[in-house]
Design an enzyme around this catalytic site. Structure first.
Site, PDB file in Angstrom:
ATOM      1  CB  SER A   1      -0.939  -0.044   1.216  1.00  0.00           C
ATOM      2  OG  SER A   1      -1.909   0.953   1.136  1.00  0.00           O
TER       3      SER A   1
ATOM      4  CG  ASP B   1      -6.543  -3.652  -3.419  1.00  0.00           C
ATOM      5  OD1 ASP B   1      -7.373  -2.764  -3.115  1.00  0.00           O
ATOM      6  OD2 ASP B   1      -5.308  -3.485  -3.288  1.00  0.00           O
TER       7      ASP B   1
ATOM      8  CG  HIS C   1      -5.879  -1.899   0.155  1.00  0.00           C
ATOM      9  ND1 HIS C   1      -5.030  -1.850  -0.923  1.00  0.00           N
ATOM     10  CD2 HIS C   1      -5.298  -1.126   1.120  1.00  0.00           C
ATOM     11  CE1 HIS C   1      -3.997  -1.071  -0.648  1.00  0.00           C
ATOM     12  NE2 HIS C   1      -4.122  -0.633   0.589  1.00  0.00           N
TER      13      HIS C   1
END
Length: 467
Positions: A167, A400, A433
């Protein structure tokens, strides 16, 4: 597989001024760091871990024998794990701007001490040194990478074996490859994006407004006021948490289940999913600083590794746009040729197959505005990545939707188009995610394989090939 055991954070103080991208300067700063494993004699086995928005330096292990909560990436880092501490020296640093010990909004602002209006002897004059609060400067991904490079010098690590992040951590890994191409051999970019979409910026803005509009925010000086924008931070986290999960995952976990088994006809918690979100928000608000949340989400919004490598923007004149369309065919042909230079590791070769020739051929037959814009984005990324020298592993997850696999493929396409060695794997996972935090065998195996595979230059030298 074991644990790294009991760990103790270290503080590194940097007395030299740090000029930030926003043109403000921190007179000095601290970084909080944890390390796992042993640095070898030539300092060639070091791996840097970059944390995500709510993460910290505590990536693995425990703080005491009765500590029940391991570091946030404990399933990834440790003896015989994907990032094997029997083999590698692992460093995780808490970024400046954070609320977990590195210099940030909750740190005492030296200007509140060293001014003519405030006596430095606070005990005699009754002055209390004040935290930075909203006066802490806005931070960017480049700023974090700059401080991490300073830490590298302090640790005498000239070249990282790898820099790894998920991320927002993946953004830092990418920025490292662009800003310090000679200082890393491998770059692992997980659940990431080359830049935030308008939708992602919108989510961040909703989260920020929930904090800024909380009456207890007090223009960011809540610590001085003895308040805390708890409600705003809870709402911000709830919004964020929804985007980290998937509809299917929430359906499987909560469905429409009711806490009491019946409608209560009120606005208190009735559905299990409401209870879950409120719990997550409450817990987050107890451990996180509101000003830090504002800073971190802005850093996400600002991230764009192409900013220092200008290419023609999407706002082209009609004449330029037409001319560029006429040359797009040849560019895409070059990209197909570049694909042949892509290396493949065992785990990633399957996923690289997602970028099939048929997909490229289709792309050349139907030009539209979206494709034109994508072409400009690809061109800009190619310019940014052109001088990078590391090998890449890019990982995305099928569910995601915050940083969708298509965004990772943009990174992969740009790297392939510049002939960079890149492996790509799109992992089937139900966790959205947040998948990058889960112990998924195929994902862990890909990371392990990439980190332990011979470096291409090394293997060529070993076989006598010309590089």
């Amino acid at each position: 597989m074991g644990s790294v055991g009991i760990v103790t954070p270290q503080t590194f103080h940097f007395a030299e001024p740090l000029t930030l991208e926003c043109n403000r300067t921190l007179p000095s700063f601290d970084l909080i760091v944890e390390t796992y494993g042993t640095l070898n004699s030539d300092h060639s086995n070091a791996i840097l871990i970059c944390h995500a928005l709510s993460g910290s330096h505590h990536a693995a292990g425990f703080y005491s024998s009765d500590d029940k909560k391991a570091g946030w990436w404990d399933n990834m880092i440790g003896p015989n794990k994907a990032i094997d501490t029997n083999q590698f020296f692992v460093v995780c640093v808490n970024n400046i701007g954070s609320c977990f010990g590195s210099t940030g909004p909750t740190t005492i602002n030296p200007d509140s001490i060293n001014t003519d209006s405030v006596n430095t002897d606070s005990t005699k004059k009754g002055h209390t040194p004040l935290p930075y609060g909203p006066d802490f400067p806005l931070i960017t991904i480049k700023d974090w990478v700059k401080t991490q490079a300073m830490l590298s010098d302090r640790l005498d690590i000239k070249v990282w074996h790898a820099i790894v992040g998920g991320s927002m951590g993946g953004m830092q890994a990418l920025q490292w490859a662009v800003d310090y191409p000679n200082r890393l051999k491998r770059c692992v970019v997980i659940a990431c994006t080359p830049k935030l979409s308008a939708q992602n910026i919108a989510f961040n803005e909703v989260a920020r407004q929930s904090i800024l509009s909380d009456p207890d925010f007090k223009d960011g000086r809540y610590l001085q006021a003895g308040t805390y924008p708890r409600r705003g931070l809870i709402l911000a986290r709830m919004v964020g948490h929804i985007t980290y999960l998937t509809d299917d995952a929430m359906k499987a976990k909560f469905g429409r289940d009711l806490k009491s088994g019946k409608f209560m006809y009120g606005y208190d918690v009735e559905f299990q999913v409401e209870s879950y979100l409120r719990y997550q928000g409450e817990r987050f608000s107890e451990n996180f600083d509101a000003n830090t949340y504002l800073l971190m989400t802005k850093a996400l919004d600002y991230f764009d590794p192409t900013r220092d490598y200008p290419s023609e923007s999407a706002e082209l004149s009609p004449a330029k746009r037409s001319a560029q369309q006429s040359t797009q065919q040849s560019t895409l042909t070059e990209e197909k040729i570049a694909k042949s230079s892509v290396s493949s590791w065992a785990e990633s070769s399957e996923a690289i197959g997602h970028n099939t020739d048929s997909e490229y051929d289709t792309a050349t037959t139907s030009m539209n505005d979206d494709q034109d814009y994508s072409h400009h984005e690809l061109t800009a990324l190619k310019a940014a990545f052109a001088h990078t020298q590391c090998q890449y592993l890019v990982v995305s997850f099928t569910t995601d939707w915050r940083f969708a696999p298509e965004r990772s493929q943009e990174i992969v396409n740009a790297l392939m188009a510049t002939g960079k060695p890149v492996s790509y794997i799109n992992v089937d996972a139900p966790h959205g995610h947040d998948s990058f935090l889960f112990d998924i065998p195929r994902y862990m195996g890909a990371v392990r394989g990439f980190l332990t595979a011979p470096f291409i230059t090394d293997s060529r030298q070993a076989t006598g090939e010309r590089s």
